[in-house]
Design a protein around this motif. Structure first.
Motif, PDB file in Angstrom:
ATOM      1  N   LEU A  36       0.814  -1.217   0.000  1.00 48.90           N
ATOM      2  CA  LEU A  36       0.000   0.000   0.000  1.00 48.90           C
ATOM      3  C   LEU A  36       0.850   1.271   0.000  1.00 48.90           C
ATOM      4  CD1 LEU A  36      -2.925  -0.959   2.394  1.00 48.90           C
ATOM      5  CD2 LEU A  36      -3.022  -0.561  -0.072  1.00 48.90           C
ATOM      6  N   ALA A  37       2.057   1.176   0.522  1.00 49.34           N
ATOM      7  CA  ALA A  37       2.925   2.355   0.562  1.00 49.34           C
ATOM      8  C   ALA A  37       3.333   2.807  -0.840  1.00 49.34           C
ATOM      9  CB  ALA A  37       4.169   2.078   1.408  1.00 49.34           C
ATOM     10  N   VAL A  38       3.398   1.884  -1.797  1.00 47.53           N
ATOM     11  CA  VAL A  38       3.788   2.265  -3.158  1.00 47.53           C
ATOM     12  C   VAL A  38       2.816   3.299  -3.729  1.00 47.53           C
ATOM     13  CG1 VAL A  38       4.159   1.464  -5.528  1.00 47.53           C
ATOM     14  CG2 VAL A  38       5.036   0.115  -3.610  1.00 47.53           C
ATOM     15  N   PRO A  39       1.507   3.010  -3.814  1.00 48.49           N
ATOM     16  CA  PRO A  39       0.620   4.032  -4.351  1.00 48.49           C
ATOM     17  C   PRO A  39       0.413   5.214  -3.401  1.00 48.49           C
ATOM     18  CG  PRO A  39      -0.647   2.112  -3.693  1.00 48.49           C
ATOM     19  CD  PRO A  39       0.807   1.747  -3.577  1.00 48.49           C
ATOM     20  N   VAL A  90      -3.843   4.044 -11.322  1.00 50.51           N
ATOM     21  CA  VAL A  90      -3.472   2.683 -11.736  1.00 50.51           C
ATOM     22  C   VAL A  90      -2.665   1.942 -10.659  1.00 50.51           C
ATOM     23  CG1 VAL A  90      -2.109   1.354 -13.425  1.00 50.51           C
ATOM     24  CG2 VAL A  90      -3.736   3.100 -14.201  1.00 50.51           C
ATOM     25  N   PRO A  91      -1.670   2.571 -10.018  1.00 46.73           N
ATOM     26  CA  PRO A  91      -0.948   1.845  -8.957  1.00 46.73           C
ATOM     27  C   PRO A  91      -1.840   1.420  -7.780  1.00 46.73           C
ATOM     28  CG  PRO A  91       0.379   3.647  -9.734  1.00 46.73           C
ATOM     29  CD  PRO A  91      -0.979   3.822 -10.352  1.00 46.73           C
ATOM     30  N   ILE A  94      -3.425  -1.791  -8.965  1.00 49.98           N
ATOM     31  CA  ILE A  94      -2.416  -2.861  -8.941  1.00 49.98           C
ATOM     32  C   ILE A  94      -2.146  -3.305  -7.505  1.00 49.98           C
ATOM     33  CG2 ILE A  94      -0.016  -3.451  -9.452  1.00 49.98           C
ATOM     34  CD1 ILE A  94      -0.209  -1.473 -11.829  1.00 49.98           C
ATOM     35  N   ALA A  95      -2.041  -2.344  -6.583  1.00 51.37           N
ATOM     36  CA  ALA A  95      -1.784  -2.684  -5.176  1.00 51.37           C
ATOM     37  C   ALA A  95      -2.920  -3.526  -4.604  1.00 51.37           C
ATOM     38  CB  ALA A  95      -1.591  -1.419  -4.354  1.00 51.37           C
ATOM     39  N   ARG A  96      -4.146  -3.163  -4.942  1.00 56.22           N
ATOM     40  CA  ARG A  96      -5.303  -3.937  -4.459  1.00 56.22           C
ATOM     41  C   ARG A  96      -5.217  -5.377  -4.961  1.00 56.22           C
ATOM     42  NH1 ARG A  96      -8.309  -5.572  -0.831  1.00 56.22           N
ATOM     43  NH2 ARG A  96     -10.440  -6.020  -1.362  1.00 56.22           N
ATOM     44  N   VAL A 111       7.560  -2.989 -10.637  1.00 54.10           N
ATOM     45  CA  VAL A 111       7.859  -2.202 -11.841  1.00 54.10           C
ATOM     46  C   VAL A 111       7.462  -0.748 -11.617  1.00 54.10           C
ATOM     47  CG1 VAL A 111       7.336  -1.863 -14.293  1.00 54.10           C
ATOM     48  CG2 VAL A 111       7.709  -4.169 -13.411  1.00 54.10           C
ATOM     49  N   VAL A 112       6.308  -0.525 -11.000  1.00 55.62           N
ATOM     50  CA  VAL A 112       5.883   0.846 -10.684  1.00 55.62           C
ATOM     51  C   VAL A 112       6.927   1.515  -9.801  1.00 55.62           C
ATOM     52  CG1 VAL A 112       4.192   2.228  -9.390  1.00 55.62           C
ATOM     53  CG2 VAL A 112       3.409   0.467 -10.977  1.00 55.62           C
ATOM     54  N   GLN A 113       7.386   0.824  -8.749  1.00 50.11           N
ATOM     55  CA  GLN A 113       8.357   1.433  -7.845  1.00 50.11           C
ATOM     56  C   GLN A 113       9.697   1.665  -8.534  1.00 50.11           C
ATOM     57  OE1 GLN A 113       7.536   2.642  -4.718  1.00 50.11           O
ATOM     58  NE2 GLN A 113       9.450   3.680  -5.138  1.00 50.11           N
TER      59      GLN A 113
END
Length: 195
Positions: A36-39, A90-91, A94-96, A111-113
């Motif tokens: 969850l921290a990514v988005p 979008v992130p 993806i996180a969900r 890939v997002v990170q």
């Protein structure tokens, strides 16, 4: 042993080649907080960009190198806002999916990170072009850089994905931050009427 989609060691269609699951090694489920921290951090970063962009956009257009001007579309505020909304939303999706145990979604979040880390370098370049602050620079350096290093080190240590997939991370991030981002801006420009 509790078998989850992430820990399932049997190769199957739809899995990314080179992942830990394909290598028949059990892997730990990534912590929900890290996923969850990514988005969440990307949302903070994008908010900083959005708040600072109205002032910086004219300066950026004026100081953009000719080589970049030939490749990149002329960015308008509505175009930028639409692209930022997509790049923020979008992130979260993806996180969900990753939290539900999707191995491919977990890899896409990596890939997002990795793309966010490439973005840190672009913020440094933008700051040099603008000769000072560039929108998003503060959160890129204070949040995205240290968190990105932490996340990727944790993912590597805990074998969230296999060696081949790790080797593809940087090329995929460069494609996402390059051609995919330009295509997103162009599409948002068409939608918002900037072209």
């Amino acid at each position: 042993m509790n078998r989850t989609p992430l820990a399932d060691a049997r190769p199957s269609r739809g899995r990314i080649a080179g992942t830990a699951a394909d290598a028949r090694t059990p892997i730990r489920r990534p912590p929900r907080a890290l996923l969850l921290a990514v988005p969440a951090l990307l949302t903070l970063h994008n908010a900083e960009e959005w708040l600072a962009m109205p002032r910086a956009l004219p300066m950026a257009a004026e100081r953009m190198p000719d080589a970049a001007r030939a490749v990149l579309p002329a960015v308008t505020l509505p175009m930028f806002g639409a692209a930022l909304a997509v790049a923020t939303g979008v992130p979260w999706i993806i996180a969900r999916m990753a939290i539900r145990g999707g191995h491919t979604a977990t890899y896409l979040l990596l890939v997002v990170q990795a793309t966010v880390l490439v973005n840190v370098a672009s913020h440094l370049a933008s700051a040099a072009v603008l000769r000072g602050y560039a929108p998003g620079l503060a959160t890129a350096l204070a949040l995205n850089l240290p968190f990105g290093i932490l996340l990727l080190r944790t993912a590597r240590r805990d074998a969230w994905t296999g060696r081949r997939a790790w080797r593809m991370l940087l090329p995929l991030a460069l494609v996402a931050h390059g051609p995919v981002l330009v295509a997103l801006l162009w599409t948002c420009g068409r939608i918002t009427g900037a072209f």
